[in-house]
Structures are given as C-alpha cells and as structure tokens.
Design an enzyme around this catalytic site. Structure first.
Site, PDB file in Angstrom:
ATOM      1  N   ARG A 239      39.563  31.807  37.756  1.00 16.39           N
ATOM      2  CA  ARG A 239      38.270  32.274  37.253  1.00 16.39           C
ATOM      3  C   ARG A 239      38.159  31.866  35.787  1.00 16.39           C
ATOM      4  NH1 ARG A 239      36.772  32.436  41.638  1.00 16.39           N
ATOM      5  NH2 ARG A 239      35.953  34.160  42.861  1.00 16.39           N
ATOM      6  N   ASP A 263      38.688  24.023  37.286  1.00 16.06           N
ATOM      7  CA  ASP A 263      37.726  24.041  38.398  1.00 16.06           C
ATOM      8  C   ASP A 263      36.727  25.169  38.179  1.00 16.06           C
ATOM      9  OD1 ASP A 263      36.777  23.084  40.988  1.00 16.06           O
ATOM     10  OD2 ASP A 263      37.468  25.009  41.771  1.00 16.06           O
ATOM     11  N   GLU A 268      30.025  29.297  33.914  1.00 15.95           N
ATOM     12  CA  GLU A 268      29.673  28.340  34.978  1.00 15.95           C
ATOM     13  C   GLU A 268      28.407  28.711  35.731  1.00 15.95           C
ATOM     14  OE1 GLU A 268      33.302  28.700  37.407  1.00 15.95           O
ATOM     15  OE2 GLU A 268      32.025  29.442  39.024  1.00 15.95           O
ATOM     16  N   HIS A 300      33.897  24.016  40.479  1.00 18.94           N
ATOM     17  CA  HIS A 300      34.226  25.078  41.436  1.00 18.94           C
ATOM     18  C   HIS A 300      34.207  24.555  42.879  1.00 18.94           C
ATOM     19  CE1 HIS A 300      34.596  29.663  41.372  1.00 18.94           C
ATOM     20  NE2 HIS A 300      35.166  29.208  42.472  1.00 18.94           N
TER      21      HIS A 300
HETATM   22  P1  NAI Z   1      45.809  37.144  45.674  1.00 18.97           P
HETATM   23  O1  NAI Z   1      45.205  38.484  45.561  1.00 18.97           O
HETATM   24  O2  NAI Z   1      46.544  36.745  46.915  1.00 18.97           O
HETATM   25  O3  NAI Z   1      46.846  36.929  44.445  1.00 18.97           O
HETATM   26  C1  NAI Z   1      46.561  37.302  43.133  1.00 18.97           C
HETATM   27  C2  NAI Z   1      47.891  37.564  42.451  1.00 18.97           C
HETATM   28  O4  NAI Z   1      47.618  37.848  41.066  1.00 18.97           O
HETATM   29  C3  NAI Z   1      48.623  38.782  43.032  1.00 18.97           C
HETATM   30  O5  NAI Z   1      49.973  38.461  43.320  1.00 18.97           O
HETATM   31  C4  NAI Z   1      48.538  39.815  41.918  1.00 18.97           C
HETATM   32  O6  NAI Z   1      49.670  40.691  41.865  1.00 18.97           O
HETATM   33  C5  NAI Z   1      48.476  38.916  40.688  1.00 18.97           C
HETATM   34  N1  NAI Z   1      47.990  39.615  39.509  1.00 18.97           N
HETATM   35  C6  NAI Z   1      47.121  40.661  39.432  1.00 18.97           C
HETATM   36  N2  NAI Z   1      46.992  41.064  38.153  1.00 18.97           N
HETATM   37  C7  NAI Z   1      47.787  40.276  37.417  1.00 18.97           C
HETATM   38  C8  NAI Z   1      48.095  40.205  36.033  1.00 18.97           C
HETATM   39  N3  NAI Z   1      47.551  41.072  35.150  1.00 18.97           N
HETATM   40  N4  NAI Z   1      48.959  39.263  35.607  1.00 18.97           N
HETATM   41  C9  NAI Z   1      49.546  38.414  36.508  1.00 18.97           C
HETATM   42  N5  NAI Z   1      49.302  38.423  37.817  1.00 18.97           N
HETATM   43  C10 NAI Z   1      48.437  39.341  38.271  1.00 18.97           C
HETATM   44  O7  NAI Z   1      44.655  36.105  45.330  1.00 18.97           O
HETATM   45  P2  NAI Z   1      44.554  34.581  45.774  1.00 18.97           P
HETATM   46  O8  NAI Z   1      43.909  34.477  47.096  1.00 18.97           O
HETATM   47  O9  NAI Z   1      45.854  33.906  45.539  1.00 18.97           O
HETATM   48  O10 NAI Z   1      43.480  34.063  44.695  1.00 18.97           O
HETATM   49  C11 NAI Z   1      43.779  33.968  43.320  1.00 18.97           C
HETATM   50  C12 NAI Z   1      42.486  33.727  42.563  1.00 18.97           C
HETATM   51  O11 NAI Z   1      41.997  32.414  42.896  1.00 18.97           O
HETATM   52  C13 NAI Z   1      41.331  34.657  42.979  1.00 18.97           C
HETATM   53  O12 NAI Z   1      41.367  35.855  42.275  1.00 18.97           O
HETATM   54  C14 NAI Z   1      40.110  33.849  42.644  1.00 18.97           C
HETATM   55  O13 NAI Z   1      39.719  34.212  41.341  1.00 18.97           O
HETATM   56  C15 NAI Z   1      40.613  32.399  42.652  1.00 18.97           C
HETATM   57  N6  NAI Z   1      39.959  31.585  43.675  1.00 18.97           N
HETATM   58  C16 NAI Z   1      39.374  30.406  43.287  1.00 18.97           C
HETATM   59  C17 NAI Z   1      38.747  29.592  44.206  1.00 18.97           C
HETATM   60  C18 NAI Z   1      38.136  28.267  43.817  1.00 18.97           C
HETATM   61  O14 NAI Z   1      37.412  27.672  44.611  1.00 18.97           O
HETATM   62  N7  NAI Z   1      38.384  27.765  42.621  1.00 18.97           N
HETATM   63  C19 NAI Z   1      38.664  29.990  45.619  1.00 18.97           C
HETATM   64  C20 NAI Z   1      39.377  31.223  45.936  1.00 18.97           C
HETATM   65  C21 NAI Z   1      39.970  31.983  44.992  1.00 18.97           C
END
Ligand code: NAI
Length: 336
Positions: A239, A263, A268, A300
């Site tokens: 993000r 990305d 954005e 994105h």
């Molecule tokens: P997820 O929920 O599986 O993993 C997120 C991880 O971040 C978790 O392990 C969590 O413990 C950790 N986390 C939470 N707070 C934290 C902190 N303060 N410091 C360090 N780590 C922390 O999420 P997933 O599916 O892996 O997605 C990650 C991010 O990718 C999403 O939040 C979204 O913003 C982004 N995303 C981007 C896309 C794109 O097209 N560019 C598409 C899908 C998701």
C-alpha cells in the site's frame, strides 16, 4: 440481490458476469449493475436501492459515504479487494452495514509481480527494451547484480510475503523478515526474524508486504530510510502510504536508496486505473519519482491475472450469497 459495482472496468464486468452465469447462490441470481465512476460522496446516490455495493481499493467508503449508502438501503459493502483501509469501520458498524472482503485471491500474482519488478529494475530490462528497439545495443548503464547470495528483507510475512520469500529462496537469497506475527512457513525456508532496524541495515533489497494500518503508515520514513544499507533496493507492492514518498525522494537523491520499485502510491486514487496520457498530471511528487532512472512504477497491477480476477468474482459473489442466507462467510471485516 442487486449489486452496484463502483470503479467498474470492462475486465471487472467480464469476470463477474462469467462467474455469475454459473453461480449457484442457493437463491435468486444476483443482478449486477456496473458503474464506471469511483464511489465518492457525489456518486454514492447511484447506489440508492441497491442492497449490496461492490467497491474497489480507491473507492471512498468513508463515514459520509456510508451514511448515504445506509439511507439508500445498502446493507452490505462487498469489497473486491483484500485491503480495507478505505473503510470507516466504526461508522459501518454504527449504521449496521456489513463489510466483506476477499482476503486472498492470488497471493501468487502479487508475489510474482513483486519479483518481476525486482529483476526488471536490477537488470534494467525496461530500459534495455527501449534501447534495443531504437538500435542502441550499448550496455553502459545496464549493469546489475546477482540476486544469488544477496540478503532480502521481507516486512510482513503473510501470504504474499512468504510466497515472495519462497521465490527468492529459489534464487539462493538469504532471507530476513520483520513481522509482528512470525510465520512457520517463513522459518521453514531458513529465514530469520530480526528487528526492523537490523533488517533495514542488512538487506540488499527491502520488500514491503504488511497491511496499511495506523501503526504501519509511513513505516519507511526519513528515519527508517537513514537505517537502510547504502544503495539498497526498496520495493513496495503493498500500500502506497507505507512509504513517506517525500522522504523516499530525498533518499533517492542522496543515493541512500539505490533503486525503487512501486506498484502502489500514496496518492494513487487520483491517478491509477485511468488513461491520463493526454492530461497534465498535477502531482509533482509522483512526477519527480518518474524522473529518476532507477525508479520503476506500475499502476497497481500486481493482482491483475486471469486467475486472480476469477477468484475475486467467485469469493465476492460467495460473500453476497452467504450474507443473503444470513450466514457468515468468514470474510467479514468488523462485527456486523
Ligand atoms: P496477510 O494478512 O496474509 O499478511 C500481512 C502480514 O503483515 C501478516 O503476517 C501480519 O502479521 C503482518 N503485519 C501486520 N502488522 C504488521 C506490522 N506492524 N509490521 C510488520 N508486519 C505486520 O496479507 P497478504 O495477503 O500477504 O497481503 C499483504 C498486503 O499486500 C495487503 O495488506 C495489501 O495491502 C497488499 N496487496 C497488494 C496488491 C496489489 O495488487 N499490489 C494485491 C493484494 C494485496
């Protein structure tokens, strides 16, 4: 149920209509209505009479918009995204509007795009492509490094972070991570959890995969950038607001950040997903980023694969069907 889609593109219509055609919701078929505009306080009136609103990442689902949706009879906001940082959850709860999301649609799509950006930026493939087309076969300025043996710092080892780590493990990289909830899958790759300053100081490439929360906003600020290994590559496919973009520009100017792949971008919503090639872009910070030869930006698109679009449509329509039946899908956000 009638579903009003906002920020709808031709590819959204196609994937949702394809899935809806064969969808067995256990009740009447969903009626899908696609609106091109983003959801904003001005366009929220379009949702009047729709029980469900389907919103995407740059739609405005703030308090004033939710008030309007509730007045128009909306009971569910079904996000066709994983992130839900654009929702005023407290207001949704107060108004009794349920929120559902698509927690995972293709973490592979995002992880593969992330590594694609790293390799492209490192070996300057985007620049080489243009050069060769113009008959310039000189290699000056295209020098990269071997990923093999380099240290990669993954911030956030959830679904996408772990898959990114897996791919890089295959390249022979050393893996460091920082996360508030360590993952067994990451440890199984031989990765090590360290504190954030250590990760920043030791990694040749830092890749962000944590959600945008109040605690993670501007995680990469001037102080964090100062802790980076000189010349490190920074990658953000998570993000935009995880980075303090003005501080990143300073880091690029000083050479502290050796390369940047994005990305996502904090502002954005005013740019991405639209063809602005004939417009004058007013965002000077974004335009400044585009002037650096060592910056690579995509709009994105990390999620944008056939598999992901199909999974998004399946899960979103499943979330709506579960809501209609009064059941929980497990994909709810908040308590409604
Ligand atoms: P997820 O929920 O599986 O993993 C997120 C991880 O971040 C978790 O392990 C969590 O413990 C950790 N986390 C939470 N707070 C934290 C902190 N303060 N410091 C360090 N780590 C922390 O999420 P997933 O599916 O892996 O997605 C990650 C991010 O990718 C999403 O939040 C979204 O913003 C982004 N995303 C981007 C896309 C794109 O097209 N560019 C598409 C899908 C998701």
């Amino acid at each position: 149920m009638r579903i009003a889609f906002f920020s709808a593109k031709a590819y959204d219509r196609q994937s949702f209509e394809d899935v809806n055609r064969g969808f067995d919701s256990g009740s009447d078929p969903h009626e899908l209505v696609f609106f091109e505009p983003r959801l904003t306080p001005t366009t929220a009136a379009l949702a009047h009479g729709f029980g469900v609103v389907c919103a995407f990442i740059n739609d405005d689902v703030s308090g004033p918009v939710l008030e309007q949706l509730a007045a128009g009879g909306t009971q569910l906001v079904a996000l066709r995204s994983a992130g839900f940082n654009n929702i005023d959850l407290a207001t949704a709860e107060r108004l009794g509007i349920a929120i559902a999301r698509v927690p995972a649609y293709s973490p592979h799509a995002v992880a593969e795009h992330t590594v694609g950006l790293m390799l492209t930026l490192n070996r300057k493939i985007h620049r080489a492509y243009n050069r060769v087309r113009e008959g310039n076969f000189a290699l000056d300025g295209l020098l990269g490094f071997d990923f093999h043996g380099k240290t990669i710092g993954i911030i956030g080892t959830g679904k996408i972070g772990v898959l990114t780590a897996k791919i890089l493990h295959g390249f022979g990289c050393q893996l460091l991570a920082y996360d508030v909830h360590p993952s067994e899958d990451f440890l199984a790759l031989g990765g090590r959890y360290v504190e954030l300053p250590q990760l920043l100081g030791q990694s040749d490439v830092v890749s962000l995969h944590c959600p945008l929360l109040p605690q993670t906003k501007h995680l990469m600020n001037a102080e964090a950038i100062a802790q980076l290994k000189p010349g490190a590559m920074l990658v953000n496919t998570s993000r935009g607001a995880l980075l303090d973009t003005a501080a990143v520009v300073m880091g690029l100017k000083s050479g502290k950040i050796g390369a940047l792949a994005l990305d996502v971008y904090e502002q954005e919503a005013a740019l991405f997903f639209e063809d602005l090639s004939n417009e004058i872009i007013q965002d000077d910070l974004f335009e400044r980023l585009l002037t650096f030869p060592n910056v690579l930006i995509t709009g994105h698109q990390a999620f944008f694969t056939r598999e992901a679009l199909s999974n998004i449509a399946e899960t979103t329509l499943g979330n709506v069907a579960a809501f209609e039946r009064g059941e929980r899908s497990g994909n709810e956000v908040g308590t409604c």
